[in-house]
Design a protein around this motif. Structure first.
Motif, mmCIF file in Angstrom:
data_model
loop_
_atom_site.group_PDB
_atom_site.id
_atom_site.type_symbol
_atom_site.label_atom_id
_atom_site.label_comp_id
_atom_site.label_asym_id
_atom_site.label_seq_id
_atom_site.Cartn_x
_atom_site.Cartn_y
_atom_site.Cartn_z
ATOM 1 N N LYS A 1 0.807 -1.218 0.000
ATOM 2 C CA LYS A 1 0.000 0.000 0.000
ATOM 3 C C LYS A 1 0.839 1.267 0.000
ATOM 4 O O LYS A 1 0.395 2.296 -0.479
ATOM 5 C CB LYS A 1 -0.935 0.001 1.213
ATOM 6 N N ASP A 2 2.061 1.208 0.538
ATOM 7 C CA ASP A 2 2.891 2.410 0.586
ATOM 8 C C ASP A 2 3.579 2.707 -0.748
ATOM 9 O O ASP A 2 4.268 3.703 -0.888
ATOM 10 C CB ASP A 2 3.918 2.320 1.707
ATOM 11 N N GLY A 3 3.400 1.832 -1.742
ATOM 12 C CA GLY A 3 3.964 2.061 -3.064
ATOM 13 C C GLY A 3 5.422 1.682 -3.201
ATOM 14 O O GLY A 3 6.010 1.848 -4.265
ATOM 15 N N ALA A 4 6.025 1.193 -2.137
ATOM 16 C CA ALA A 4 7.437 0.820 -2.182
ATOM 17 C C ALA A 4 7.570 -0.651 -2.563
ATOM 18 O O ALA A 4 6.688 -1.460 -2.308
ATOM 19 C CB ALA A 4 8.097 1.063 -0.828
ATOM 20 N N ILE A 5 8.692 -0.970 -3.193
ATOM 21 C CA ILE A 5 9.006 -2.370 -3.443
ATOM 22 C C ILE A 5 9.983 -2.824 -2.367
ATOM 23 O O ILE A 5 10.663 -2.016 -1.751
ATOM 24 C CB ILE A 5 9.568 -2.594 -4.861
ATOM 25 N N ARG A 6 10.041 -4.111 -2.123
ATOM 26 C CA ARG A 6 10.874 -4.660 -1.064
ATOM 27 C C ARG A 6 11.974 -5.525 -1.660
ATOM 28 O O ARG A 6 11.773 -6.228 -2.641
ATOM 29 C CB ARG A 6 10.062 -5.524 -0.107
ATOM 30 N N ILE A 7 13.152 -5.463 -1.032
ATOM 31 C CA ILE A 7 14.242 -6.370 -1.368
ATOM 32 C C ILE A 7 14.396 -7.305 -0.182
ATOM 33 O O ILE A 7 14.727 -6.872 0.916
ATOM 34 C CB ILE A 7 15.558 -5.614 -1.620
ATOM 35 N N ASP B 1 22.384 -3.439 -0.823
ATOM 36 C CA ASP B 1 22.582 -1.988 -0.910
ATOM 37 C C ASP B 1 22.831 -1.541 -2.349
ATOM 38 O O ASP B 1 22.300 -0.518 -2.796
ATOM 39 C CB ASP B 1 23.736 -1.557 -0.007
ATOM 40 N N LYS B 2 23.623 -2.291 -3.072
ATOM 41 C CA LYS B 2 23.885 -1.966 -4.481
ATOM 42 C C LYS B 2 22.601 -2.112 -5.303
ATOM 43 O O LYS B 2 22.292 -1.256 -6.137
ATOM 44 C CB LYS B 2 24.978 -2.880 -5.037
ATOM 45 N N LEU B 3 21.836 -3.179 -5.039
ATOM 46 C CA LEU B 3 20.576 -3.406 -5.744
ATOM 47 C C LEU B 3 19.586 -2.285 -5.437
ATOM 48 O O LEU B 3 18.886 -1.813 -6.330
ATOM 49 C CB LEU B 3 19.993 -4.767 -5.369
ATOM 50 N N LYS B 4 19.551 -1.849 -4.189
ATOM 51 C CA LYS B 4 18.667 -0.753 -3.804
ATOM 52 C C LYS B 4 19.029 0.513 -4.576
ATOM 53 O O LYS B 4 18.150 1.213 -5.084
ATOM 54 C CB LYS B 4 18.756 -0.492 -2.300
ATOM 55 N N GLY B 5 20.314 0.818 -4.682
ATOM 56 C CA GLY B 5 20.752 1.988 -5.442
ATOM 57 C C GLY B 5 20.354 1.923 -6.905
ATOM 58 O O GLY B 5 19.909 2.923 -7.491
ATOM 59 N N LEU B 6 20.482 0.749 -7.510
ATOM 60 C CA LEU B 6 20.111 0.588 -8.917
ATOM 61 C C LEU B 6 18.613 0.783 -9.123
ATOM 62 O O LEU B 6 18.189 1.415 -10.092
ATOM 63 C CB LEU B 6 20.533 -0.795 -9.419
ATOM 64 N N LEU B 7 17.815 0.237 -8.213
ATOM 65 C CA LEU B 7 16.362 0.374 -8.336
ATOM 66 C C LEU B 7 15.916 1.814 -8.090
ATOM 67 O O LEU B 7 14.983 2.295 -8.720
ATOM 68 C CB LEU B 7 15.655 -0.580 -7.376
ATOM 69 N N GLU B 8 16.584 2.501 -7.163
ATOM 70 C CA GLU B 8 16.231 3.899 -6.905
ATOM 71 C C GLU B 8 16.570 4.785 -8.095
ATOM 72 O O GLU B 8 15.828 5.708 -8.406
ATOM 73 C CB GLU B 8 16.921 4.393 -5.639
ATOM 74 N N THR B 9 17.678 4.514 -8.781
ATOM 75 C CA THR B 9 18.007 5.293 -9.980
ATOM 76 C C THR B 9 17.032 4.993 -11.115
ATOM 77 O O THR B 9 16.852 5.817 -12.004
ATOM 78 C CB THR B 9 19.445 5.032 -10.460
ATOM 79 N N ALA B 10 16.388 3.816 -11.068
ATOM 80 C CA ALA B 10 15.373 3.476 -12.071
ATOM 81 C C ALA B 10 14.019 4.091 -11.732
ATOM 82 O O ALA B 10 13.064 3.927 -12.488
ATOM 83 C CB ALA B 10 15.246 1.958 -12.191
ATOM 84 N N GLY B 11 13.936 4.787 -10.583
ATOM 85 C CA GLY B 11 12.701 5.494 -10.254
ATOM 86 C C GLY B 11 11.781 4.781 -9.281
ATOM 87 O O GLY B 11 10.629 5.180 -9.128
ATOM 88 N N PHE B 12 12.256 3.751 -8.611
ATOM 89 C CA PHE B 12 11.426 3.019 -7.658
ATOM 90 C C PHE B 12 11.674 3.517 -6.238
ATOM 91 O O PHE B 12 12.778 3.949 -5.905
ATOM 92 C CB PHE B 12 11.735 1.521 -7.710
ATOM 93 N N LYS B 13 10.655 3.418 -5.406
ATOM 94 C CA LYS B 13 10.800 3.643 -3.959
ATOM 95 C C LYS B 13 11.084 2.278 -3.355
ATOM 96 O O LYS B 13 10.292 1.359 -3.502
ATOM 97 C CB LYS B 13 9.500 4.242 -3.417
ATOM 98 N N VAL B 14 12.242 2.136 -2.695
ATOM 99 C CA VAL B 14 12.726 0.819 -2.290
ATOM 100 C C VAL B 14 12.920 0.746 -0.772
ATOM 101 O O VAL B 14 13.400 1.708 -0.169
ATOM 102 C CB VAL B 14 14.065 0.494 -2.978
ATOM 103 N N LYS B 15 12.555 -0.396 -0.198
ATOM 104 C CA LYS B 15 12.831 -0.683 1.205
ATOM 105 C C LYS B 15 13.507 -2.047 1.280
ATOM 106 O O LYS B 15 13.172 -2.958 0.533
ATOM 107 C CB LYS B 15 11.547 -0.731 2.029
ATOM 108 N N ILE B 16 14.458 -2.172 2.205
ATOM 109 C CA ILE B 16 15.101 -3.465 2.436
ATOM 110 C C ILE B 16 14.327 -4.159 3.542
ATOM 111 O O ILE B 16 14.142 -3.613 4.622
ATOM 112 C CB ILE B 16 16.578 -3.285 2.801
#
Length: 109
Positions: free
Chosen positions: A30-36, A91-106
């Motif tokens: 619901k928060d619109g974030a994707i999870r790793i 952490d590297k995967l989170k950075g890549l997804l954030e540069t692709a425009g996603f809101k990411v949470k671990i």
């Protein structure tokens, strides 16, 4: 005998039934974030990172997985609407997804 029941032909080999177009049961948050998430259960101790919560109707999961795998230098797959990337560099995967425009949470430990 109708063509719908045909499973093997000597001319073409095994015939696959047409796949019904069923929507994937994807876990969206619901928060619109994707999870790793990190998972090693059932993988003989080898860890993988799971990218969960991407809507397959809005994004091409196979293309996104291909880009992530090449930038990470890791293998992986797309299974049931979840992108699996081998290794444990969240952490590297989170950075890549954030540069692709996603809101990411671990998620997870």
């Amino acid at each position: 005998m109708s063509d719908n029941n045909l499973v093997y032909s000597t001319a073409t080999g095994r015939i696959k039934a047409p796949a019904e177009t069923q929507p994937l049961d994807v876990k969206l948050f619901k928060d619109g974030a994707i999870r790793i998430e990190r998972q090693s259960k059932g993988r003989k101790g080898k860890g993988v990172m799971l990218v969960v919560g991407i809507d397959p109707e809005q994004h091409d999961l196979k293309q996104l997985a291909k880009q992530l795998k090449s930038k990470m230098g890791q293998g992986g797959a797309v299974k049931n609407g979840v992108i699996e990337i081998q290794g444990d560099d969240r952490d590297k995967l989170k950075g890549l997804l954030e540069t692709a425009g996603f809101k990411v949470k671990i998620a997870g430990g």
